[in-house]
Design a protein around this motif. Structure first.
Motif, short mmCIF file in Angstrom:
data_model
loop_
_atom_site.label_atom_id
_atom_site.label_comp_id
_atom_site.label_asym_id
_atom_site.label_seq_id
_atom_site.Cartn_x
_atom_site.Cartn_y
_atom_site.Cartn_z
N LYS A 1 0.87 -1.33 0.03
CA LYS A 1 -0.01 0.11 0.02
C LYS A 1 0.98 1.30 0.22
O LYS A 1 0.51 2.17 -0.60
N ARG A 2 1.98 1.11 0.85
CA ARG A 2 2.80 2.35 0.90
C ARG A 2 3.36 2.78 -0.51
O ARG A 2 3.79 3.72 -0.99
N GLN A 3 3.80 1.49 -1.10
CA GLN A 3 4.67 1.44 -2.57
C GLN A 3 3.67 2.10 -3.60
O GLN A 3 3.81 3.20 -4.38
N GLN A 4 2.34 1.85 -3.29
CA GLN A 4 1.22 2.02 -4.43
C GLN A 4 1.16 3.71 -4.14
O GLN A 4 1.05 4.56 -5.03
N GLU A 5 0.97 4.05 -2.79
CA GLU A 5 0.74 5.65 -2.48
C GLU A 5 2.04 6.29 -2.98
O GLU A 5 1.69 7.48 -3.85
N GLN A 6 3.19 5.86 -2.86
CA GLN A 6 4.48 6.53 -3.54
C GLN A 6 4.44 6.62 -5.03
O GLN A 6 4.81 7.69 -5.63
N VAL A 7 4.02 5.39 -5.50
CA VAL A 7 3.82 5.50 -6.97
C VAL A 7 2.84 6.41 -7.46
O VAL A 7 3.04 7.28 -8.51
N GLN A 8 1.51 6.38 -6.77
CA GLN A 8 0.61 7.43 -7.12
C GLN A 8 1.06 8.77 -6.72
O GLN A 8 0.81 9.96 -7.99
N LEU A 9 1.62 9.00 -5.90
CA LEU A 9 2.18 10.52 -5.71
C LEU A 9 3.43 10.96 -6.63
O LEU A 9 3.06 11.96 -7.44
N LYS A 10 4.13 10.23 -7.14
CA LYS A 10 5.08 10.26 -8.26
C LYS A 10 4.10 10.60 -9.58
O LYS A 10 4.57 11.30 -10.41
N PHE A 11 3.19 9.71 -9.70
CA PHE A 11 2.68 10.01 -10.98
C PHE A 11 1.67 11.12 -10.76
O PHE A 11 1.79 12.02 -12.03
N ARG A 12 1.25 11.65 -9.75
CA ARG A 12 0.63 12.98 -9.83
C ARG A 12 1.52 14.11 -9.88
O ARG A 12 1.31 15.18 -10.63
N CYS A 13 2.88 14.13 -9.41
CA CYS A 13 3.67 14.97 -9.53
C CYS A 13 4.41 15.28 -11.11
O CYS A 13 4.44 16.19 -11.57
#
Length: 135
Positions: A120-132
């Motif tokens: 879940k943390r990795q998914q959140e980090q990936v989503q955050l990078k994707f948004r950035c």
């Protein structure tokens, strides 16, 4: 299962005093009382009371079959003791095995939860990078 082993132990242990009893003296006591009344022609009533008592004591000098049966019962009691101890140890092994299986399952559940949180943390980090990157 342990209760069955315990009952078996006590049943087999009881053979020893029973076999020992065949080596001990045998005492028999008997007693009887009888009362007889006799009426005669002369109107005289007579009463006779008889009391009999007897005691008998028997002790064979040596009874080989009973002696060897007694010795066999001693061996059976010893074997019963070891069988019961083995049953207790088997129960301990099964309980410890079940306990270790529970600990293993708990550790597996904890590891799975930790892995799920990490994903879940990795998914959140990936989503955050994707948004950035989209901004």
């Amino acid at each position: 299962m342990l209760k069955a082993a315990e009952a078996n132990y006590f049943a087999r242990s009881e053979m020893l005093p029973q076999r020992r009893a065949t080596l001990l003296p045998n005492i028999a006591l008997q007693g009887s009382t009888s009362e007889n009344q006799r009426d005669s022609i002369r109107s005289v009533e007579e009463t006779f009371i008889n009391k009999n008592w007897s005691a008998q004591l028997r002790q064979p000098i040596f009874n080989a079959p009973n002696w060897f049966t007694y010795r066999g019962a001693k061996a059976l009691k010893s074997q019963a003791k070891y069988d019961f101890a083995a049953s207790e140890q088997n129960l301990i092994i099964r309980v410890v095995g079940a306990y270790l299986n529970v600990l293993r399952a708990q550790a597996l559940v904890e590891a799975t939860r930790a892995e799920e949180q990490a994903v879940k943390r990795q998914q959140e980090q990936v989503q955050l990078k994707f948004r950035c990157q989209r901004v």
